[in-house]
Design a protein around this motif. Structure first.
Motif, mmCIF file in Angstrom:
data_model
loop_
_atom_site.group_PDB
_atom_site.id
_atom_site.type_symbol
_atom_site.label_atom_id
_atom_site.label_comp_id
_atom_site.label_asym_id
_atom_site.label_seq_id
_atom_site.Cartn_x
_atom_site.Cartn_y
_atom_site.Cartn_z
ATOM 1 N N THR A 11 0.769 -1.294 -0.068
ATOM 2 C CA THR A 11 -0.031 0.082 0.108
ATOM 3 C C THR A 11 0.994 1.322 -0.095
ATOM 4 O OG1 THR A 11 -0.106 -0.120 2.446
ATOM 5 C CG2 THR A 11 -2.041 -1.181 1.037
ATOM 6 N N ASP A 12 2.061 1.119 0.238
ATOM 7 C CA ASP A 12 3.026 2.262 0.455
ATOM 8 C C ASP A 12 4.545 1.812 0.343
ATOM 9 O OD1 ASP A 12 3.494 0.934 2.858
ATOM 10 O OD2 ASP A 12 2.673 2.214 4.213
ATOM 11 N N ARG A 13 5.300 2.829 0.362
ATOM 12 C CA ARG A 13 6.797 2.618 0.176
ATOM 13 C C ARG A 13 7.325 1.626 0.909
ATOM 14 N NH1 ARG A 13 11.468 4.101 2.328
ATOM 15 N NH2 ARG A 13 13.109 4.522 0.951
ATOM 16 N N ASN A 14 6.920 1.507 2.447
ATOM 17 C CA ASN A 14 7.444 0.509 3.093
ATOM 18 C C ASN A 14 7.128 -0.973 2.849
ATOM 19 O OD1 ASN A 14 9.065 2.221 4.572
ATOM 20 N ND2 ASN A 14 7.575 2.813 6.013
ATOM 21 N N ARG A 75 -4.964 -2.625 -15.545
ATOM 22 C CA ARG A 75 -4.158 -2.626 -14.369
ATOM 23 C C ARG A 75 -2.704 -1.806 -14.307
ATOM 24 N NH1 ARG A 75 -3.890 -8.207 -11.743
ATOM 25 N NH2 ARG A 75 -3.345 -6.826 -9.838
ATOM 26 N N MET A 76 -2.605 -1.300 -15.369
ATOM 27 C CA MET A 76 -1.451 -0.457 -15.237
ATOM 28 C C MET A 76 -1.808 1.061 -15.724
ATOM 29 S SD MET A 76 2.026 -0.134 -14.860
ATOM 30 C CE MET A 76 2.683 -1.905 -14.950
ATOM 31 N N TRP A 82 2.044 2.105 -5.577
ATOM 32 C CA TRP A 82 3.186 1.082 -4.976
ATOM 33 C C TRP A 82 2.718 -0.377 -5.448
ATOM 34 C CZ3 TRP A 82 7.739 2.852 -4.353
ATOM 35 C CH2 TRP A 82 7.849 4.128 -3.745
ATOM 36 N N ARG A 83 1.451 -0.742 -5.180
ATOM 37 C CA ARG A 83 0.970 -1.894 -5.219
ATOM 38 C C ARG A 83 1.399 -2.261 -6.970
ATOM 39 N NH1 ARG A 83 -3.763 -5.413 -3.644
ATOM 40 N NH2 ARG A 83 -3.359 -7.062 -5.311
ATOM 41 N N THR A 84 0.975 -1.306 -7.880
ATOM 42 C CA THR A 84 1.132 -1.497 -9.399
ATOM 43 C C THR A 84 2.691 -1.879 -9.576
ATOM 44 O OG1 THR A 84 -0.632 0.127 -9.674
ATOM 45 C CG2 THR A 84 0.826 -0.653 -11.556
ATOM 46 N N PHE A 85 3.485 -1.127 -8.970
ATOM 47 C CA PHE A 85 4.887 -1.423 -9.025
ATOM 48 C C PHE A 85 5.258 -2.766 -8.695
ATOM 49 C CE2 PHE A 85 5.474 3.332 -8.723
ATOM 50 C CZ PHE A 85 5.848 3.442 -10.199
ATOM 51 N N ALA A 86 4.791 -3.155 -7.802
ATOM 52 C CA ALA A 86 4.979 -4.480 -7.019
ATOM 53 C C ALA A 86 4.639 -5.794 -7.872
ATOM 54 C CB ALA A 86 4.294 -4.608 -5.654
#
Length: 96
Positions: A11-14, A75-76, A82-86
């Motif tokens: 959900t976020d950077r961490n 989905r892109m 951050w979830r998209t990058f993951a």
């Protein structure tokens, strides 16, 4: 927590960085298993039965890119999370 669960929790950077660490650990564990199997039977192709579909950084990036092209806007999104990058990175593991 499984790799997919970590992916679902980004959900976020961490949490993204936690996922990346888990992806690296997954790669290392799979690589160690492949090396062990390779020692047992030198005639088996290295990537047989591997969860990782792509054995080089080039193949990994090609798969991630192909996945992004295949899903397009679905989905892109234009402004990824951050979830998209993951998900993009996970696709490099599983997308053929």
């Amino acid at each position: 927590m499984s790799l997919l669960e970590k992916l679902e929790n980004v959900t976020d950077r961490n949490t993204f960085l936690e996922f990346v660490k888990a992806l690296i650990e997954d790669w290392e564990a799979d690589k160690a298993e492949i090396i062990q199997k390779k020692k047992q039977n030198i005639y088996d192709p290295i990537w047989n039965n591997s969860e990782w579909q792509n054995g080089s950084i080039g193949q990994f990036l090609e798969a991630s890119s192909a996945w992004a092209e295949a899903i397009k806007e679905e989905r892109m999104p234009e402004n990824p999370t951050w979830r998209t990058f993951a998900e993009f990175l996970y696709a490099g593991k599983v997308y053929e």
